[in-house]
Write a protein that holds these residues in place. Structure first.
Motif, PDB file in Angstrom:
ATOM      1  N   LEU A  71      28.656  32.449  38.916  1.00 23.25           N
ATOM      2  CA  LEU A  71      29.909  32.946  38.361  1.00 23.25           C
ATOM      3  C   LEU A  71      30.123  32.321  36.994  1.00 23.25           C
ATOM      4  CD1 LEU A  71      32.521  34.346  40.058  1.00 23.25           C
ATOM      5  CD2 LEU A  71      33.474  32.178  39.365  1.00 23.25           C
ATOM      6  N   ILE A  72      30.505  33.130  36.013  1.00 22.17           N
ATOM      7  CA  ILE A  72      30.881  32.586  34.713  1.00 22.17           C
ATOM      8  C   ILE A  72      32.364  32.841  34.484  1.00 22.17           C
ATOM      9  CG2 ILE A  72      28.617  32.762  33.632  1.00 22.17           C
ATOM     10  CD1 ILE A  72      29.686  35.273  32.159  1.00 22.17           C
ATOM     11  N   GLY A  73      32.977  31.930  33.739  1.00 25.66           N
ATOM     12  CA  GLY A  73      34.396  32.047  33.448  1.00 25.66           C
ATOM     13  C   GLY A  73      34.673  31.987  31.959  1.00 25.66           C
ATOM     14  N   THR A  74      35.927  31.765  31.654  1.00 28.80           N
ATOM     15  CA  THR A  74      36.370  31.807  30.265  1.00 28.80           C
ATOM     16  C   THR A  74      35.781  30.689  29.415  1.00 28.80           C
ATOM     17  OG1 THR A  74      38.393  30.602  30.833  1.00 28.80           O
ATOM     18  CG2 THR A  74      38.507  33.018  30.837  1.00 28.80           C
ATOM     19  N   GLY A  75      35.265  29.639  30.049  1.00 28.09           N
ATOM     20  CA  GLY A  75      34.608  28.572  29.287  1.00 28.09           C
ATOM     21  C   GLY A  75      33.396  29.074  28.522  1.00 28.09           C
ATOM     22  N   LEU A  76      32.708  30.082  29.038  1.00 30.87           N
ATOM     23  CA  LEU A  76      31.586  30.697  28.322  1.00 30.87           C
ATOM     24  C   LEU A  76      32.007  31.926  27.538  1.00 30.87           C
ATOM     25  CD1 LEU A  76      28.527  30.526  30.747  1.00 30.87           C
ATOM     26  CD2 LEU A  76      28.857  29.303  28.611  1.00 30.87           C
ATOM     27  N   LEU A  77      33.137  32.506  27.877  1.00 33.09           N
ATOM     28  CA  LEU A  77      33.566  33.749  27.248  1.00 33.09           C
ATOM     29  C   LEU A  77      34.501  33.548  26.063  1.00 33.09           C
ATOM     30  CD1 LEU A  77      34.292  35.753  30.524  1.00 33.09           C
ATOM     31  CD2 LEU A  77      32.345  36.065  28.975  1.00 33.09           C
ATOM     32  N   SER A  78      34.878  32.309  25.771  1.00 31.06           N
ATOM     33  CA  SER A  78      35.924  32.063  24.771  1.00 31.06           C
ATOM     34  C   SER A  78      35.571  32.525  23.364  1.00 31.06           C
ATOM     35  CB  SER A  78      36.319  30.579  24.759  1.00 31.06           C
ATOM     36  OG  SER A  78      35.199  29.795  24.408  1.00 31.06           O
ATOM     37  N   ASP A  79      34.285  32.646  23.032  1.00 29.01           N
ATOM     38  CA  ASP A  79      33.914  33.157  21.711  1.00 29.01           C
ATOM     39  C   ASP A  79      33.248  34.528  21.817  1.00 29.01           C
ATOM     40  OD1 ASP A  79      31.540  32.353  22.830  1.00 29.01           O
ATOM     41  OD2 ASP A  79      30.810  31.301  21.065  1.00 29.01           O
ATOM     42  N   CYS A  80      33.646  35.269  22.855  1.00 24.82           N
ATOM     43  CA  CYS A  80      33.036  36.572  23.126  1.00 24.82           C
ATOM     44  C   CYS A  80      34.090  37.669  23.241  1.00 24.82           C
ATOM     45  CB  CYS A  80      32.270  36.539  24.450  1.00 24.82           C
ATOM     46  SG  CYS A  80      30.915  35.379  24.486  1.00 24.82           S
ATOM     47  N   ARG A  81      33.616  38.875  23.079  1.00 26.74           N
ATOM     48  CA  ARG A  81      34.412  40.054  23.401  1.00 26.74           C
ATOM     49  C   ARG A  81      33.861  40.570  24.724  1.00 26.74           C
ATOM     50  NH1 ARG A  81      33.845  42.541  19.012  1.00 26.74           N
ATOM     51  NH2 ARG A  81      35.859  41.912  18.209  1.00 26.74           N
ATOM     52  N   LEU A  82      34.744  40.760  25.685  1.00 27.75           N
ATOM     53  CA  LEU A  82      34.359  41.255  27.004  1.00 27.75           C
ATOM     54  C   LEU A  82      34.955  42.641  27.185  1.00 27.75           C
ATOM     55  CD1 LEU A  82      33.312  40.986  29.943  1.00 27.75           C
ATOM     56  CD2 LEU A  82      35.471  39.824  30.482  1.00 27.75           C
ATOM     57  N   GLU A  83      34.089  43.623  27.432  1.00 23.70           N
ATOM     58  CA  GLU A  83      34.535  44.988  27.685  1.00 23.70           C
ATOM     59  C   GLU A  83      34.072  45.386  29.075  1.00 23.70           C
ATOM     60  OE1 GLU A  83      33.356  47.721  24.586  1.00 23.70           O
ATOM     61  OE2 GLU A  83      33.463  46.110  23.102  1.00 23.70           O
ATOM     62  N   ILE A  84      35.029  45.810  29.897  1.00 25.44           N
ATOM     63  CA  ILE A  84      34.713  46.291  31.238  1.00 25.44           C
ATOM     64  C   ILE A  84      35.248  47.707  31.351  1.00 25.44           C
ATOM     65  CG2 ILE A  84      34.950  45.927  33.715  1.00 25.44           C
ATOM     66  CD1 ILE A  84      35.619  42.976  33.074  1.00 25.44           C
ATOM     67  N   ASP A  85      34.354  48.645  31.562  1.00 19.33           N
ATOM     68  CA  ASP A  85      34.710  50.048  31.732  1.00 19.33           C
ATOM     69  C   ASP A  85      34.485  50.374  33.208  1.00 19.33           C
ATOM     70  OD1 ASP A  85      34.835  52.815  31.860  1.00 19.33           O
ATOM     71  OD2 ASP A  85      33.831  53.099  29.922  1.00 19.33           O
ATOM     72  N   PHE A  86      35.552  50.231  34.004  1.00 21.73           N
ATOM     73  CA  PHE A  86      35.417  50.422  35.446  1.00 21.73           C
ATOM     74  C   PHE A  86      35.008  51.845  35.823  1.00 21.73           C
ATOM     75  CE2 PHE A  86      37.709  46.404  35.484  1.00 21.73           C
ATOM     76  CZ  PHE A  86      37.037  45.725  36.479  1.00 21.73           C
ATOM     77  N   PRO A  87      35.618  52.900  35.229  1.00 17.77           N
ATOM     78  CA  PRO A  87      35.178  54.257  35.611  1.00 17.77           C
ATOM     79  C   PRO A  87      33.699  54.511  35.307  1.00 17.77           C
ATOM     80  CG  PRO A  87      37.282  54.360  34.476  1.00 17.77           C
ATOM     81  CD  PRO A  87      36.776  52.949  34.340  1.00 17.77           C
ATOM     82  N   ALA A  88      33.205  54.004  34.174  1.00 20.25           N
ATOM     83  CA  ALA A  88      31.795  54.200  33.810  1.00 20.25           C
ATOM     84  C   ALA A  88      30.893  53.140  34.438  1.00 20.25           C
ATOM     85  CB  ALA A  88      31.639  54.189  32.292  1.00 20.25           C
TER      86      ALA A  88
ATOM     87  N   LYS B 141      30.431  49.995  33.521  1.00 19.37           N
ATOM     88  CA  LYS B 141      29.670  49.297  32.483  1.00 19.37           C
ATOM     89  C   LYS B 141      30.392  48.045  32.033  1.00 19.37           C
ATOM     90  CE  LYS B 141      27.376  53.345  30.634  1.00 19.37           C
ATOM     91  NZ  LYS B 141      27.104  54.140  29.445  1.00 19.37           N
ATOM     92  N   VAL B 142      29.590  47.024  31.693  1.00 23.46           N
ATOM     93  CA  VAL B 142      30.098  45.755  31.181  1.00 23.46           C
ATOM     94  C   VAL B 142      29.350  45.470  29.888  1.00 23.46           C
ATOM     95  CG1 VAL B 142      30.247  43.257  31.591  1.00 23.46           C
ATOM     96  CG2 VAL B 142      30.611  44.855  33.485  1.00 23.46           C
ATOM     97  N   LEU B 143      30.081  44.986  28.894  1.00 26.67           N
ATOM     98  CA  LEU B 143      29.452  44.561  27.639  1.00 26.67           C
ATOM     99  C   LEU B 143      30.086  43.255  27.212  1.00 26.67           C
ATOM    100  CD1 LEU B 143      27.520  45.179  25.267  1.00 26.67           C
ATOM    101  CD2 LEU B 143      29.459  46.322  24.151  1.00 26.67           C
ATOM    102  N   ILE B 144      29.235  42.251  27.007  1.00 28.66           N
ATOM    103  CA  ILE B 144      29.691  40.956  26.486  1.00 28.66           C
ATOM    104  C   ILE B 144      29.042  40.794  25.121  1.00 28.66           C
ATOM    105  CG2 ILE B 144      29.732  38.460  26.804  1.00 28.66           C
ATOM    106  CD1 ILE B 144      29.412  38.970  29.835  1.00 28.66           C
ATOM    107  N   SER B 145      29.877  40.629  24.088  1.00 32.22           N
ATOM    108  CA  SER B 145      29.387  40.499  22.724  1.00 32.22           C
ATOM    109  C   SER B 145      29.853  39.172  22.141  1.00 32.22           C
ATOM    110  CB  SER B 145      29.920  41.606  21.833  1.00 32.22           C
ATOM    111  OG  SER B 145      29.624  42.863  22.364  1.00 32.22           O
ATOM    112  N   LYS B 146      28.931  38.474  21.521  1.00 27.44           N
ATOM    113  CA  LYS B 146      29.300  37.237  20.837  1.00 27.44           C
ATOM    114  C   LYS B 146      29.996  37.604  19.538  1.00 27.44           C
ATOM    115  CE  LYS B 146      27.685  32.881  19.222  1.00 27.44           C
ATOM    116  NZ  LYS B 146      26.772  31.814  19.493  1.00 27.44           N
ATOM    117  N   VAL B 147      31.137  37.004  19.294  1.00 34.80           N
ATOM    118  CA  VAL B 147      31.877  37.246  18.057  1.00 34.80           C
ATOM    119  C   VAL B 147      31.386  36.256  17.032  1.00 34.80           C
ATOM    120  CG1 VAL B 147      34.155  37.292  16.988  1.00 34.80           C
ATOM    121  CG2 VAL B 147      33.884  38.065  19.351  1.00 34.80           C
ATOM    122  N   ILE B 148      30.831  36.777  15.937  1.00 35.87           N
ATOM    123  CA  ILE B 148      30.289  35.905  14.896  1.00 35.87           C
ATOM    124  C   ILE B 148      31.114  35.991  13.637  1.00 35.87           C
ATOM    125  CG2 ILE B 148      27.958  35.072  14.882  1.00 35.87           C
ATOM    126  CD1 ILE B 148      26.842  37.751  14.922  1.00 35.87           C
TER     127      ILE B 148
END
Length: 140
Positions: free
Chosen positions: A114-131, A133-140
């Motif tokens: 399981l990963i939490g916000t400690g790894l996601l804090s510099d990321c954009r998290l997109e969750i498309d439940f109907p499709a 799909k999950v996308l995690i993008s590093k914000v640079i």
């Protein structure tokens, strides 16, 4: 897709997940994304050992999970490759009896963490439940 993007899916239980290659494991780890978990990583003792984490076994901390179950965790420090970058992180390490571990392992078909916000804090998290799909993008 950017070079630091990680694509995943939503499983039949509506849990967002990604799969990541991790040293010490032959197959990619199934990594569930939990935005309600403030830590970086939640793993079990076996996974911590395989990943080379140093676990402080004498620091058991009881934690109440979203399911309202109480579990004991230790803290472990180690190196983890996340979105192409090696990071030193603190992981919550699940402490189990041999019987509890056997029962949990019988329920799973793949290695899960399981990963939490400690790894996601510099990321954009997109969750498309109907499709689904999950996308995690590093914000640079």
């Amino acid at each position: 897709m950017q070079p630091y993007d990680l694509e995943g899916s939503v499983d039949d239980l509506k849990r967002p997940l990604v799969r990541i290659e991790t040293p010490g494991f032959d197959d990619p780890l199934v990594v569930f994304v939990d935005s309600g978990f403030n830590g970086a990583l939640l793993i079990d003792e076996t996974q911590a050992a395989r990943m080379g984490f140093s676990v402080a076994r004498n620091s058991a901390t009881p934690v109440r999970l979203a399911s309202q179950r109480s579990e004991n965790f230790s803290l472990g420090e180690g190196s983890f490759i996340w979105l192409g970058e090696r990071r030193t992180i603190i992981a919550h390490v699940l402490i189990e009896t041999q019987g509890e571990r056997r029962a949990r392992n019988a329920r799973k078909t793949e290695e899960e963490v399981l990963i939490g916000t400690g790894l996601l804090s510099d990321c954009r998290l997109e969750i498309d439940f109907p499709a689904r799909k999950v996308l995690i993008s590093k914000v640079i």
